[in-house]
Design an enzyme around this catalytic site. Sequence first.
Site, mmCIF file in Angstrom:
data_model
loop_
_atom_site.group_PDB
_atom_site.id
_atom_site.type_symbol
_atom_site.label_atom_id
_atom_site.label_comp_id
_atom_site.label_asym_id
_atom_site.label_seq_id
_atom_site.Cartn_x
_atom_site.Cartn_y
_atom_site.Cartn_z
ATOM 1 N N LYS A 1 -28.372 2.687 28.850
ATOM 2 C CA LYS A 1 -26.871 3.142 29.286
ATOM 3 C C LYS A 1 -26.113 2.048 30.171
ATOM 4 C CE LYS A 1 -24.924 7.192 28.521
ATOM 5 N NZ LYS A 1 -25.798 8.199 28.394
ATOM 6 N N CYS B 1 12.436 -3.488 43.525
ATOM 7 C CA CYS B 1 13.788 -4.480 44.748
ATOM 8 C C CYS B 1 14.537 -4.378 43.923
ATOM 9 C CB CYS B 1 12.546 -5.692 45.668
ATOM 10 S SG CYS B 1 13.322 -6.591 46.214
ATOM 11 N N LYS C 1 -23.828 1.775 21.164
ATOM 12 C CA LYS C 1 -24.012 3.054 21.328
ATOM 13 C C LYS C 1 -22.179 3.948 22.085
ATOM 14 C CE LYS C 1 -25.494 7.443 23.664
ATOM 15 N NZ LYS C 1 -24.211 7.553 23.768
ATOM 16 N N TYR D 1 -24.190 5.747 11.400
ATOM 17 C CA TYR D 1 -25.232 5.019 11.847
ATOM 18 C C TYR D 1 -26.800 5.682 11.955
ATOM 19 C CZ TYR D 1 -25.376 8.918 15.940
ATOM 20 O OH TYR D 1 -24.997 10.664 15.997
ATOM 21 N N CYS E 1 12.381 -2.623 50.331
ATOM 22 C CA CYS E 1 11.801 -3.465 49.838
ATOM 23 C C CYS E 1 10.464 -4.353 51.114
ATOM 24 C CB CYS E 1 12.287 -5.300 48.738
ATOM 25 S SG CYS E 1 10.851 -6.464 48.738
ATOM 26 N N TYR F 1 0.971 -1.094 -0.192
ATOM 27 C CA TYR F 1 -0.073 0.138 0.140
ATOM 28 C C TYR F 1 0.497 1.808 0.043
ATOM 29 C CZ TYR F 1 -3.139 3.442 1.849
ATOM 30 O OH TYR F 1 -4.229 4.522 1.773
ATOM 31 N N ASP G 1 -19.115 6.005 22.437
ATOM 32 C CA ASP G 1 -18.604 6.670 22.793
ATOM 33 C C ASP G 1 -17.247 7.989 21.936
ATOM 34 O OD1 ASP G 1 -19.690 8.852 25.387
ATOM 35 O OD2 ASP G 1 -17.853 7.645 26.796
ATOM 36 N N GLU H 1 -27.829 -1.589 18.813
ATOM 37 C CA GLU H 1 -26.403 -1.312 17.828
ATOM 38 C C GLU H 1 -26.077 -0.796 19.188
ATOM 39 O OE1 GLU H 1 -25.909 2.416 15.001
ATOM 40 O OE2 GLU H 1 -28.493 1.589 15.791
ATOM 41 N N CYS I 1 11.098 -8.358 51.209
ATOM 42 C CA CYS I 1 11.905 -8.807 52.092
ATOM 43 C C CYS I 1 13.359 -8.464 52.411
ATOM 44 C CB CYS I 1 12.919 -9.383 50.534
ATOM 45 S SG CYS I 1 13.682 -8.131 49.481
ATOM 46 N N LYS J 1 -34.008 0.998 18.264
ATOM 47 C CA LYS J 1 -34.572 1.734 17.185
ATOM 48 C C LYS J 1 -36.024 0.869 16.387
ATOM 49 C CE LYS J 1 -30.260 4.689 16.117
ATOM 50 N NZ LYS J 1 -29.244 5.067 14.788
ATOM 51 N N CYS K 1 14.361 -12.442 46.474
ATOM 52 C CA CYS K 1 12.878 -11.728 46.950
ATOM 53 C C CYS K 1 10.993 -12.698 46.729
ATOM 54 C CB CYS K 1 12.424 -10.564 46.804
ATOM 55 S SG CYS K 1 11.064 -10.277 47.150
ATOM 56 N N GLU L 1 -20.652 8.533 14.509
ATOM 57 C CA GLU L 1 -19.425 9.149 15.487
ATOM 58 C C GLU L 1 -18.572 8.537 15.206
ATOM 59 O OE1 GLU L 1 -22.043 9.884 17.976
ATOM 60 O OE2 GLU L 1 -20.749 9.522 19.511
HETATM 61 S S1 IVH Z 1 -29.251 7.441 17.039
HETATM 62 C C1 IVH Z 1 -32.106 10.839 16.512
HETATM 63 N N1 IVH Z 1 -27.031 5.261 17.643
HETATM 64 O O1 IVH Z 1 -25.243 9.443 20.767
HETATM 65 C C2 IVH Z 1 -31.104 9.870 16.929
HETATM 66 N N2 IVH Z 1 -26.380 7.665 17.823
HETATM 67 O O2 IVH Z 1 -27.201 10.213 22.907
HETATM 68 C C3 IVH Z 1 -29.752 9.783 16.310
HETATM 69 N N3 IVH Z 1 -24.508 7.650 19.275
HETATM 70 O O3 IVH Z 1 -26.392 12.198 19.425
HETATM 71 C C4 IVH Z 1 -28.839 8.545 17.442
HETATM 72 N N4 IVH Z 1 -24.339 5.577 18.904
HETATM 73 O O4 IVH Z 1 -23.569 11.441 18.909
HETATM 74 C C5 IVH Z 1 -27.582 6.856 17.187
HETATM 75 N N5 IVH Z 1 -25.533 3.711 17.479
HETATM 76 C C6 IVH Z 1 -25.873 5.366 17.351
HETATM 77 C C7 IVH Z 1 -25.111 5.791 17.818
HETATM 78 C C8 IVH Z 1 -24.892 7.362 18.493
HETATM 79 C C9 IVH Z 1 -23.374 7.006 19.795
HETATM 80 C C10 IVH Z 1 -24.383 9.658 19.722
HETATM 81 C C11 IVH Z 1 -24.963 10.197 18.837
HETATM 82 C C12 IVH Z 1 -25.950 10.844 19.750
HETATM 83 C C13 IVH Z 1 -25.493 10.589 21.070
HETATM 84 C C14 IVH Z 1 -27.059 11.459 21.633
#
Ligand code: IVH
Length: 682
Positions: free
Chosen positions: A318, A430, A115, A229, A412, A35, A117, A113, A415, A294, A435, A177
């Site tokens: 959460k 140590c 979420k 997403y 230590c 690459y 961070d 799915e 020992c 969803k 020891c 994200e």
């Molecule tokens: S859907 C209207 N899917 O979580 C729905 N959000 O707490 C739009 N996030 O602002 C969000 N993973 O930045 C969705 N698989 C996922 C996500 C996700 C992370 C974040 C997103 C959103 C925040 C809401």
Amino acid sequence: MQKIIEDIEDLKEKILYHNHRYYVLDDPEISDAEYDRFFKRLLNLERQHPGLVTPDSPTQRVGTKPLEAFSEVKHRVPMLSLENGFSDKDITDFDKRIKKLLGDAPDFQYTVEPKMDGVAVELVYENGSLSVASTRGDGYVGEDITSNAKTILSVPLTLTQSEEGKPIPALLEARGEVYMETEAFEALNIKRLDNNLPPFANPRNAAAGSLRQLDSRVTAKRPLNMFCYGIGEISGPGFDTQYEMMLSLQQWGLRVNRPHLKICRMITEVADYCHHLEDIRNQFLFEIDGAVIKVNQLKLQALLGQKSRSPRWALAFKFKPTQETTRIIKIDVQVGRTGALTPVAHLEPVQIGGVLVKRATLHNQEEISKKDIRELDTVIIQRAGDVIPEVVKVVKSKRTGRENKYVMPARCPVCGAEVIKKAGEVIIRCTNPNCSAQIKESLKHFVSKGAMNIDGLGDKIIAQLRDRGMVREEADLYDLEVEDLVKLDKIKEKSAKNLIQAIEKSKKTTLAKFIYALGIRHVGEHIAQLLANRFKRLEEIQNATIDDLAYRKGNGDAPDTGVKGIGEEIAQSVVAYFEDESNMKNIRRLIEAGVHPEAVLPAIPSPAAGKAFVITGSLRSMPRSEVKDLIQKKGGRLASSVSASTDYLVAGKSPGSKFKKAEDLSVPVLNEDEFLSLLGRK
Ligand code: IVH
């Protein structure tokens, strides 16, 4: 000139294709070196002919000159937030609410799915080209981070039209994200500390900080990644379901987390999958803080509509927090197998993420001083995955004045030997190789599951064996007899026999496990596996030089040397370990005792191994899903479209346009029988 234009186009196409395989599909087809060669060739040509550089060239992902400030971007469709749920009841309440709102609802499903961070980002594609990227901002207006987003290699600069995919829409707002993988985050922080810069508190802050750089050349150096997403506005194809939409995003070249996207029919299934994701959250390469549920049917999403800030058709479940507040009862020191003295805080027990935490590591004196951690302090503790809990910070407002400062001991604690701190290191060690704490810890590591895996040889037995002088080094374990073990506290003949059997059984092991068991500094399970794969025999590893071990990239035509994944520091540590006569003596004794580490060699390779197959038309003998498994079992890959790197096109009944493409590219075509015989099925 025409030839140069063609060469540039050809290189760009190749690089884009391999970028997609690597960054979006996590499934590279060529080596990094290959690459890099394509990339360098393109860079050279573009340098010689600057007029031929186009904005979508892969070389343009290195960032551009700094901005004065970010400009604003108005989102055509507001970027909403999500309602949070924390318990099973919140999940079932969500389901009840939806069913109530939909009344006599048609059959529908949920998607679930992870979420991520990170930071929410919108990518606007006009006629397939990335025109604007923006942050979420207040949901209505965000910041223009286009130059920064263009440096993220999993963000395609142009969408691709695949054979199976829907036509690329004139306008597509893809949302997702942007995040940083945990390992990359840790490496970035180490670099920042080396350069006297403050470390980022967590991967999300690191991603946000990297994305909000006015100088995109800085962003280009940060290992950011993106999963999509959802969508905002789209003109062109419609979808029936969320799932279908995600598939289309993927087919257009955007990265989606397909392996962890699941359709669930029953709400119980939804809850189970949310818990499953929570259980495996540590296996992800990035941080996830929940699961997003969803409603799959887009028509029903539209019917359900939204509240002021969040849609009614989605819920963020959460996960349990990984941080809690508690108090330090006292601080003491533990001695590890390499002699390292680690200060440990003993805590008022606290539940974090479903585990009772009683202790946290304080790492070293510098960390204690920097965070000003004292006995009796109220502290915030963090537990992330399997790693040892640590103190994030002290809640200074809770200080009473009775807290005690802590200073590491000068000797230590086990020992009594002197401790030393090497120049440039923060760790105190140590100095006594005999020891008893060091030896016990080495033995614990030696017998542990990923190492020699001696079942039943727990910490208490090891402590007794060492304290009574029955085991001084690893090889002594193999001289033990039932009569010796029954002398120990709480060991009856039956368990003594079982233990001897487990010790006996451990003699037959793999080379990788044996190398890991030796406890060579910096050699964890992964590095041990790399060594075993490369050298195959223990003697070869013992004789390897730094040049054989440390990975160095070749330049031009000179090949790469060493082992990929092994750096100078690890190489030096391996060489130093085998140069030490006492280590070699221990190894010789282990081998004489009958320990037999063997490299696990792959079975006879199939002619399909390493080959890329594409299938067109239908096969008589099996469905597509089985074909994929079968190819993978034989070490090959099933790709979706024909390219110059396809090894075989398999033509079934009524083959499609791939057949013509294969002919054009001179890709060999197999009929079904030929294909089955190649796989050893006929
Ligand atoms: S859907 C209207 N899917 O979580 C729905 N959000 O707490 C739009 N996030 O602002 C969000 N993973 O930045 C969705 N698989 C996922 C996500 C996700 C992370 C974040 C997103 C959103 C925040 C809401």
